[in-house]
Design a protein around this motif. Structure first.
Motif, PDB file in Angstrom:
ATOM      1  N   THR A 132      -1.258  -5.260   5.028  1.00  0.00           N
ATOM      2  CA  THR A 132      -1.371  -3.882   5.493  1.00  0.00           C
ATOM      3  C   THR A 132      -1.768  -3.922   6.958  1.00  0.00           C
ATOM      4  O   THR A 132      -2.291  -4.937   7.428  1.00  0.00           O
ATOM      5  N   ARG A 133      -1.542  -2.788   7.666  1.00  0.00           N
ATOM      6  CA  ARG A 133      -1.943  -2.758   9.080  1.00  0.00           C
ATOM      7  C   ARG A 133      -3.378  -2.307   9.264  1.00  0.00           C
ATOM      8  O   ARG A 133      -3.901  -2.378  10.372  1.00  0.00           O
TER       9      ARG A 133
ATOM     10  N   ASN B  48       6.898  12.042  -2.197  1.00  0.00           N
ATOM     11  CA  ASN B  48       6.963  13.403  -1.649  1.00  0.00           C
ATOM     12  C   ASN B  48       7.393  14.451  -2.685  1.00  0.00           C
ATOM     13  O   ASN B  48       7.520  15.623  -2.359  1.00  0.00           O
TER      14      ASN B  48
ATOM     15  N   THR C 195       8.674   0.492   4.394  1.00  0.00           N
ATOM     16  CA  THR C 195       9.388   1.589   5.049  1.00  0.00           C
ATOM     17  C   THR C 195       8.348   2.223   5.961  1.00  0.00           C
ATOM     18  O   THR C 195       7.201   1.768   5.996  1.00  0.00           O
TER      19      THR C 195
ATOM     20  N   SER D  43       0.823  -1.221   0.000  1.00  0.00           N
ATOM     21  CA  SER D  43       0.000   0.000   0.000  1.00  0.00           C
ATOM     22  C   SER D  43       0.854   1.266   0.000  1.00  0.00           C
ATOM     23  O   SER D  43       0.321   2.376   0.036  1.00  0.00           O
TER      24      SER D  43
HETATM   25  N1  LIG Z   1      13.776   5.619  -2.341  1.00  0.00           N
HETATM   26  C1  LIG Z   1      13.034   6.618  -1.918  1.00  0.00           C
HETATM   27  O1  LIG Z   1      13.210   7.796  -2.307  1.00  0.00           O
HETATM   28  C2  LIG Z   1      11.913   6.356  -0.945  1.00  0.00           C
HETATM   29  C3  LIG Z   1      11.722   5.093  -0.359  1.00  0.00           C
HETATM   30  C4  LIG Z   1      10.637   4.897   0.492  1.00  0.00           C
HETATM   31  C5  LIG Z   1       9.771   5.934   0.750  1.00  0.00           C
HETATM   32  N2  LIG Z   1      10.001   7.143   0.168  1.00  0.00           N
HETATM   33  C6  LIG Z   1       9.065   8.277   0.357  1.00  0.00           C
HETATM   34  O2  LIG Z   1       8.565   8.292   1.675  1.00  0.00           O
HETATM   35  C7  LIG Z   1       7.197   8.709   1.668  1.00  0.00           C
HETATM   36  C8  LIG Z   1       6.349   7.683   2.422  1.00  0.00           C
HETATM   37  O3  LIG Z   1       6.462   6.422   1.759  1.00  0.00           O
HETATM   38  P1  LIG Z   1       5.199   5.457   1.565  1.00  0.00           P
HETATM   39  O4  LIG Z   1       4.059   6.233   0.989  1.00  0.00           O
HETATM   40  O5  LIG Z   1       5.679   4.256   0.832  1.00  0.00           O
HETATM   41  O6  LIG Z   1       4.737   5.110   3.041  1.00  0.00           O
HETATM   42  P2  LIG Z   1       5.453   4.397   4.252  1.00  0.00           P
HETATM   43  O7  LIG Z   1       4.927   5.015   5.479  1.00  0.00           O
HETATM   44  O8  LIG Z   1       6.926   4.450   4.079  1.00  0.00           O
HETATM   45  O9  LIG Z   1       4.884   2.882   4.193  1.00  0.00           O
HETATM   46  C9  LIG Z   1       5.286   1.984   3.192  1.00  0.00           C
HETATM   47  C10 LIG Z   1       4.598   0.662   3.370  1.00  0.00           C
HETATM   48  O10 LIG Z   1       5.078   0.001   4.542  1.00  0.00           O
HETATM   49  C11 LIG Z   1       3.966  -0.527   5.241  1.00  0.00           C
HETATM   50  N3  LIG Z   1       4.321  -0.618   6.663  1.00  0.00           N
HETATM   51  C12 LIG Z   1       5.002   0.292   7.399  1.00  0.00           C
HETATM   52  N4  LIG Z   1       5.163  -0.159   8.668  1.00  0.00           N
HETATM   53  C13 LIG Z   1       4.586  -1.387   8.724  1.00  0.00           C
HETATM   54  C14 LIG Z   1       4.446  -2.350   9.742  1.00  0.00           C
HETATM   55  N5  LIG Z   1       4.911  -2.156  10.999  1.00  0.00           N
HETATM   56  N6  LIG Z   1       3.818  -3.514   9.454  1.00  0.00           N
HETATM   57  C15 LIG Z   1       3.327  -3.725   8.201  1.00  0.00           C
HETATM   58  N7  LIG Z   1       3.407  -2.840   7.194  1.00  0.00           N
HETATM   59  C16 LIG Z   1       4.038  -1.683   7.452  1.00  0.00           C
HETATM   60  C17 LIG Z   1       2.819   0.404   4.948  1.00  0.00           C
HETATM   61  O11 LIG Z   1       1.593  -0.306   5.097  1.00  0.00           O
HETATM   62  P3  LIG Z   1       0.258   0.257   5.816  1.00  0.00           P
HETATM   63  O12 LIG Z   1       0.490   1.706   6.139  1.00  0.00           O
HETATM   64  O13 LIG Z   1      -0.833   0.054   4.802  1.00  0.00           O
HETATM   65  O14 LIG Z   1       0.092  -0.586   7.011  1.00  0.00           O
HETATM   66  C18 LIG Z   1       3.082   0.739   3.495  1.00  0.00           C
HETATM   67  O15 LIG Z   1       2.525  -0.228   2.658  1.00  0.00           O
HETATM   68  C19 LIG Z   1       6.779   8.860   0.192  1.00  0.00           C
HETATM   69  O16 LIG Z   1       6.853  10.209  -0.156  1.00  0.00           O
HETATM   70  C20 LIG Z   1       7.837   8.073  -0.548  1.00  0.00           C
HETATM   71  O17 LIG Z   1       8.092   8.570  -1.843  1.00  0.00           O
HETATM   72  C21 LIG Z   1      11.051   7.389  -0.671  1.00  0.00           C
END
Ligand SMILES: NC(=O)c1ccc[n+]([C@@H]2O[C@H](COP(=O)([O-])OP(=O)(O)OC[C@H]3O[C@@H](n4cnc5c(N)ncnc54)[C@H](OP(=O)(O)O)[C@@H]3O)[C@@H](O)[C@H]2O)c1
Length: 317
Positions: free
Chosen positions: A31-32, A178, A75, A9
């Motif tokens: 997902t959580r 972001n 992440t 997600s």
């Molecule tokens: N390489 C890069 O530049 C990079 C890499 C990663 C992220 N980012 C940036 O960071 C921002 C946030 O990233 P994002 O939208 O991917 O959200 P995120 O908050 O990083 O979450 C990513 C995924 O991890 C899951 N998750 C997190 N903790 C968990 C846990 N304890 N147990 C199970 N699942 C868990 C979330 O699932 P649920 O929330 O559905 O439970 C979601 O599917 C974005 O702007 C993204 O572009 C950048």
């Protein structure tokens, strides 16, 4: 194939899950939350609600999915009720340990992990590659992230009975990241709050989030176990891409900030990113995964991402 994905997600997951489904794979996605389950269901996956820190529950879910491949796209940079960096470090250490343990007990034969290309020890010239050491002796503010990435990558590459593939993605941009027009970085640029620190010598290797998902699709069936940089062909200094993007956004030209002041006001992590990081080479992934970045340069990617913003009346352009 049967695929279990943790993190379906998230920003890349939302690109990857529909591609997996479209390609005919059966996708079980964790997902959580119930909201996450609704989203995953709408993308054609079979959602399961759980937490990577619940070791036993996770192991049951992975086993029941009977996966051929387990994908780790976890992440926590979007965390709202915890420190995003600390929570991401926990996900990459404890979370990775739990997910690999679950995968090792399951039917899976391949394990694919999300990592980052931009935590290697900076090189004096040229680009880093997959053999460049991680930045383990970085300034203290950066070390915990570097050590967590090292643990995650080492566990992946050495997992028992599984082919471990680490995909070191570059800086994500595109919808849902972001850099999305309505998200934090464009907003900061528009408000003149993203400065060029020092000479702006930090070299970014970007990757469009859709393209990162395409590379992940390739990694289902291509590549020996190991590490692959998934980045575009056009590494660029902050001093090059930031004014370009500011112009696309009709934002003011970026301000400059002295490095010493930035260390005090923004901290060592941002000084590293803005003025010190090296770009990464994608040669290995191109060859071994039969993947080529598209768009090959952030210039075309950002132009397209900000096209609607660009179309606004802009007297100075
Ligand atoms: N390489 C890069 O530049 C990079 C890499 C990663 C992220 N980012 C940036 O960071 C921002 C946030 O990233 P994002 O939208 O991917 O959200 P995120 O908050 O990083 O979450 C990513 C995924 O991890 C899951 N998750 C997190 N903790 C968990 C846990 N304890 N147990 C199970 N699942 C868990 C979330 O699932 P649920 O929330 O559905 O439970 C979601 O599917 C974005 O702007 C993204 O572009 C950048």
């Amino acid at each position: 194939m049967n695929i279990f994905i943790a993190g379906g997600s998230g920003a890349i997951g939302r690109q990857l899950v529909p591609m997996l489904v479209q390609a005919g794979h059966r996708v079980v996605a964790m997902t959580r939350s119930q909201e996450g389950a609704v989203l995953l269901d709408a993308m054609g996956a079979l959602p399961v609600v759980g937490n990577v820190f619940d070791k036993e529950g996770l192991a049951r879910m992975v086993e029941q999915a009977k996966p051929d491949i387990v994908i780790h796209q976890l992440t926590a940079f979007g965390a709202k009720d915890a420190d995003p960096l600390a929570e991401t470090i926990r996900v990459r250490t404890e979370g990775t340990r739990n997910l690999i343990a679950a995968a090792e007990k399951s039917t899976a034969s391949r394990f694919i992990t999300q990592s980052i290309s931009f935590i290697c020890t900076p090189v004096k010239s040229g680009l880093t590659d997959e053999s460049t050491p991680l930045y383990l002796d970085a300034p203290l503010a950066i070390q915990p992230l570097a050590h967590a990435v090292a643990e995650m990558e080492t566990r992946t590459v050495h997992c028992n009975g599984l082919e471990g593939i680490v995909l070191r993605y570059g800086w994500f941009y595109g919808p849902g990241t972001n850099y999305d027009p309505s998200d934090a970085i464009p907003l900061a640029i528009k408000k003149g709050r993203m400065p060029i620190v020092g000479g702006g010598d930090g070299i970014y290797s970007f990757v469009h989030v859709h393209d990162a998902a395409v590379a992940t699709m390739k990694a289902l069936t291509h590549g020996e176990p190991g590490i692959y940089n998934i980045v575009d062909d056009a590494p660029a200094k902050l001093s090059e891409w930031l004014p370009f993007v500011a112009n696309l956004l009709d934002a003011p030209a970026p301000a400059h900030m002295d490095e010493a002041l930035a260390r005090e006001k923004l901290g060592d992590m941002l000084v590293y990113i803005f003025n010190e990081q090296s770009g990464a080479s994608n040669l290995k992934a191109k060859k071994a995964l039969s993947w080529a970045p598209a768009p090959s340069s952030w210039r075309a990617g950002f132009k397209s991402l900000y096209a609607s913003v660009d179309a606004k009346p802009a007297p100075n352009k």
